[in-house]
Enzyme design. Structure first.
Site, short mmCIF file in Angstrom:
data_model
loop_
_atom_site.label_atom_id
_atom_site.label_comp_id
_atom_site.label_asym_id
_atom_site.label_seq_id
_atom_site.Cartn_x
_atom_site.Cartn_y
_atom_site.Cartn_z
N GLU A 1 14.04 -5.48 13.45
CA GLU A 1 13.35 -4.66 12.46
C GLU A 1 12.27 -3.89 13.21
O GLU A 1 11.21 -4.45 13.52
CB GLU A 1 12.75 -5.53 11.34
N CYS B 1 5.10 -0.34 9.47
CA CYS B 1 6.28 0.24 10.13
C CYS B 1 6.92 1.33 9.29
O CYS B 1 7.60 2.21 9.82
CB CYS B 1 7.30 -0.84 10.46
#
Length: 469
Positions: A210, A244
């Protein structure tokens, strides 16, 4: 760490199959571990960051950790049911059957980041425990107080053969990634993700990455500028942009650039009328991170960009030892500027102009595929064109970031923004082995199909049937 892996795997193998009741109990204990110590986690995170909004931590790291666990508890029995599959004609008529059983993989390694150091431990654990696995978590060295709290309290809720935490710097992280896990999930920067993948390769450990990337916002035809800029400012300033999925840059029609910039300033000022002494606004995590962002702003200025700082109360940041940083809107940006080449991860927002939606799409597509993409606007044809002509990990329409909180949607990147996905059903399946099972019919299928020597007419007819389109 290797002894921990071996102890967990031995315990796992001895306990197989893991009943759903045991999995549910682990999920409930995981939720209790966070809920019982919510205040301490808020204090720890604020100490690690220099200051972190208590309410933000409660939303993103405490409630945000409980939500995926509750979702897994609610849906586990449905997820875990064997999945019936068809068999080729005429095997089904003869009594053959096929199905998939979802088995736990074993011991899962979790390498967690610093930006949401509770949520991004517990959210993967929801899928890991639901699937029936054990887990070892490597926490971030940038949030040592939070890491120490996890290590202090975990033993009150879990045996070390179920869940364990380890901490340390890059050398520990490298050694951790080299352990013979049955699955490894890493959340963090793309560059480090490459090293994780290399480290796991010798053990052929399946890896979920991720990562991040430059998630764009496209302001489309007919977009409500006031609503758009408020939602972008909210997403960009949450956790001081250390997300993110934070909007990394905006693409706006040339004629609306000034209106968009004004809207961003107004929205940021309304939400954060002050910054330095505002408990709602979070600090940057460390001095290196703070310096990096300022260096990138200096680079942009030197290459011709205009930087507009949103500081409504004229706080004296230069005279403060705080790592709080106001929103910086950067205009006239070019591709040779560092902030248009790297993920920003802070309260810096480049605004770029475009002429026509195909120009905006081309600007997105000449960069690496992002983790998220955000489109604002009511025009269905234009929206469809953006969805069809861009590739990203996920999309939120008419807002930013929100797709990550939808537990029924898989969360993951594509290419440099990630590999694999988790959350909800996809998380359960990521951390499960889908084992195929075929039960043969009682009849002599091999003979009927001409598979049994000596070969003859039945064999030739069977081959002919298979070749026929």
């Amino acid at each position: 760490m290797r002894e921990l892996v071996e102890a967990q795997r031995a315990s796992f193998m001895e306990a197989l199959p893991e009943p759903l009741s045991v999995r549910k109990d682990r999920l409930k204990r995981a939720a209790a571990m966070i809920a019982d110590h919510a205040g301490r986690f808020c204090d720890a995170l604020s100490e690690d960051f220099g200051h972190r909004s208590r309410e933000q931590t409660m939303m993103t790291d405490i409630a945000g950790s409980i939500a995926p666990i509750k979702h897994a508890l609610k849906n586990l029995e449905r997820w875990a049911k064997p999945e019936k599959r068809g068999v080729q004609f005429p095997l089904g008529l003869l009594g053959a059957k096929a199905w998939i059983e979802f088995q736990p993989k074993g011991v899962v390694g979790v390498i967690a980041p610093w930006n949401f150091p509770v949520n991004l431990v517990m959210s993967p654990l929801a899928g890991i425990f639901a699937a029936g696995n054990r887990a070892i978590v490597k926490t971030s060295e940038y949030t040592p107080v939070t890491a120490a709290l996890f290590e202090e309290i975990v033993g009150r809720y879990f045996d070390a053969t179920e869940l364990a935490f380890v901490s340390g710097g890059p050398e520990v992280g490298k050694a951790f990634a080299e352990l013979p896990f049955d699955h490894l999930i890493f959340t963090g920067a793309t560059g480090i993700g490459r090293h994780i993948l290399h480290a796991a390769a010798d053990n052929l450990t399946p890896v979920t990455l991720e990562l991040g990337g430059k998630s764009p916002v496209i302001v489309g035809k007919g977009a409500d500028i006031a609503q758009t800029t408020e939602r972008v400012a909210l997403g960009k300033m949450l956790n001081a942009g250390q997300i993110c999925l934070a909007p990394d840059y905006m693409l706006v029609p040339s004629a609306q650039e000034a209106e968009v910039v004004a809207g961003l300033k107004a929205a940021a000022s309304a939400m954060y009328p002050t910054l330095l002494n505002n408990p709602d606004y979070t600090s940057l995590v460390n001095d290196r991170h703070h310096q990096r962002l300022n260096d990138w702003l200096d680079d942009a200025r030197a290459k011709g960009a205009t930087v507009e700082t949103v500081n409504p109360s004229n706080d004296d940041f230069a005279g403060s030892n705080s790592r709080k940083m106001p929103l910086h809107i950067v205009r006239d940006v070019t591709d040779d500027m560092t902030l248009m080449q790297e993920e920003i991860f802070g309260p810096v927002l480049p605004v770029r102009r475009y002429d026509g939606i195909d120009d905006a799409i081309a600007q997105v597509n000449r960069r690496d595929r992002p983790l998220g993409l955000y489109y604002f606007g009511p025009d269905e044809d234009e929206r469809r064109r953006v969805l069809d002509r861009t590739i990203s990990g996920g999309v939120t329409l008419d807002d930013v970031i929100f797709h990550v909180s939808m537990e029924e949607l898989p969360f993951g990147g594509v290419g440099p923004s990630g590999m694999g996905a988790y959350h909800g059903l996809e998380g359960f399946r990521t951390f499960s082995h889908a084992k195929s099972v075929y039960k043969q019919a009682k009849r002599d299928v091999a003979k009927l199909a001409g598979l049994k020597p000596p070969y003859g007419d039945a064999t030739r007819k069977s081959i002919a049937r298979q070749l026929k389109m």
